[in-house]
Write an enzyme that holds these catalytic residues in place. Structure first.
Site, mmCIF file in Angstrom:
data_model
loop_
_atom_site.group_PDB
_atom_site.id
_atom_site.type_symbol
_atom_site.label_atom_id
_atom_site.label_comp_id
_atom_site.label_asym_id
_atom_site.label_seq_id
_atom_site.Cartn_x
_atom_site.Cartn_y
_atom_site.Cartn_z
ATOM 1 N N ARG A 59 7.465 -3.208 1.684
ATOM 2 C CA ARG A 59 8.637 -4.081 1.805
ATOM 3 C C ARG A 59 9.937 -3.294 1.977
ATOM 4 O O ARG A 59 10.858 -3.747 2.634
ATOM 5 C CB ARG A 59 8.736 -4.987 0.571
ATOM 6 C CG ARG A 59 9.738 -6.111 0.705
ATOM 7 C CD ARG A 59 9.658 -7.097 -0.427
ATOM 8 N NE ARG A 59 9.867 -6.464 -1.728
ATOM 9 C CZ ARG A 59 9.969 -7.126 -2.872
ATOM 10 N NH1 ARG A 59 9.821 -8.435 -2.873
ATOM 11 N NH2 ARG A 59 10.155 -6.501 -4.004
ATOM 12 N N GLY A 69 0.782 -1.235 0.000
ATOM 13 C CA GLY A 69 0.000 0.000 0.000
ATOM 14 C C GLY A 69 0.808 1.277 0.000
ATOM 15 O O GLY A 69 0.252 2.351 0.206
ATOM 16 N N TYR A 121 4.377 -13.403 -14.895
ATOM 17 C CA TYR A 121 3.410 -12.467 -14.320
ATOM 18 C C TYR A 121 1.980 -12.866 -14.694
ATOM 19 O O TYR A 121 1.088 -12.893 -13.843
ATOM 20 C CB TYR A 121 3.724 -11.068 -14.834
ATOM 21 C CG TYR A 121 2.871 -9.961 -14.255
ATOM 22 C CD1 TYR A 121 3.080 -9.521 -12.948
ATOM 23 C CD2 TYR A 121 1.869 -9.344 -15.008
ATOM 24 C CE1 TYR A 121 2.306 -8.496 -12.401
ATOM 25 C CE2 TYR A 121 1.101 -8.323 -14.483
ATOM 26 C CZ TYR A 121 1.332 -7.900 -13.181
ATOM 27 O OH TYR A 121 0.566 -6.897 -12.655
#
Length: 239
Positions: free
Chosen positions: A34, A10, A145
């Site tokens: 992260r 976020g 992906y």
């Protein structure tokens, strides 16, 4: 009533817009990041920043404990964290493939599984997974992906069948090309070529993805589960 919300990834782009939107609506929002520093604008809204790498089960568990202690059990989970390691198939390494699947798909499994504990006890909950139009269409150089994002659809539909009897919904949003730092790094020529493929002839704003999340997390969407909602300007229609 203010709910306990968790948005993974976020701290920027789509995740930042989602966290901001839900906080502005009155929810208590925690978000994972992260690396780097938490954005000041989310701190100003009272959001809880939790450093967490969702590829590490221990960090996920610790993040949930911190969130539960400070704002209660997670009632709305938005699984947004994801990475790319683009490369053509014949040049793609095992590590490139595994890293993307581990973060985008297995990481989502971890955060959903942990959130479901409290939701089952409460007999209610909202789970929203952020996939991609690439998971539906495929894209050259993005086999890893696309596979990870397509996997979220089957995962969400299985979860919705397992948890639906407890009034827990699980839905997927499939954004198209969104105006973020990632897409702004493309050349004008690349951006122009992409826009030509989009019926609405423009990129999405992150706030348009956030608005769809807000709807799926609301009482108005109480009878929607297992759905894949495209927010892609018509790019992936028919899939």
């Amino acid at each position: 009533m203010s709910r306990s919300v968790l948005v993974t990834g976020g701290n920027r782009g789509i995740g930042l817009a989602i966290a901001r939107s839900l906080a502005e609506a009155g929810d208590k929002v925690a978000y994972t990041y992260r690396s780097g520093e938490p954005p000041a604008e989310l701190a100003d809204l009272g959001c809880l920043a939790v450093r967490c790498d969702i590829t590490d089960p221990e960090q996920v568990e610790q993040a949930y404990k911190e969130i539960e202690e400070k704002q209660g059990a997670v009632q709305v989970l938005v699984a947004n964290a994801g990475v790319t390691r683009d490369q053509l198939l014949l040049r793609m390494s095992e590590e490139d493939f595994a890293t993307v699947v581990e973060t985008n798909l297995t990481g989502t499994f971890r955060v959903v599984k942990r959130a479901s504990r409290g939701m089952l006890r409460a007999r209610s909950g909202r789970i929203v997974l952020i996939s991609s139009v690439v998971g539906l269409l495929g894209a050259a150089g993005q086999a890893n992906y696309a596979a990870s994002k397509a996997g979220l659809v089957g995962f969400a539909r299985s979860v919705s069948r397992e948890l639906g009897s407890r009034s827990i919904t699980c839905n997927v949003i499939a954004p198209g090309f969104v105006d973020t730092d990632m897409t702004r790094a493309l050349s004008d020529e690349q951006r122009g070529a992409i826009v030509k493929q989009i019926p609405l002839a423009r990129y999405a704003a992150p706030e348009e993805i956030a608005a769809t999340v807000r709807f799926l997390a609301s009482d108005d969407a109480a009878y929607i589960t297992g759905a894949v909602i495209p927010v892609d300007g018509g790019l992936g229609m028919g899939h």
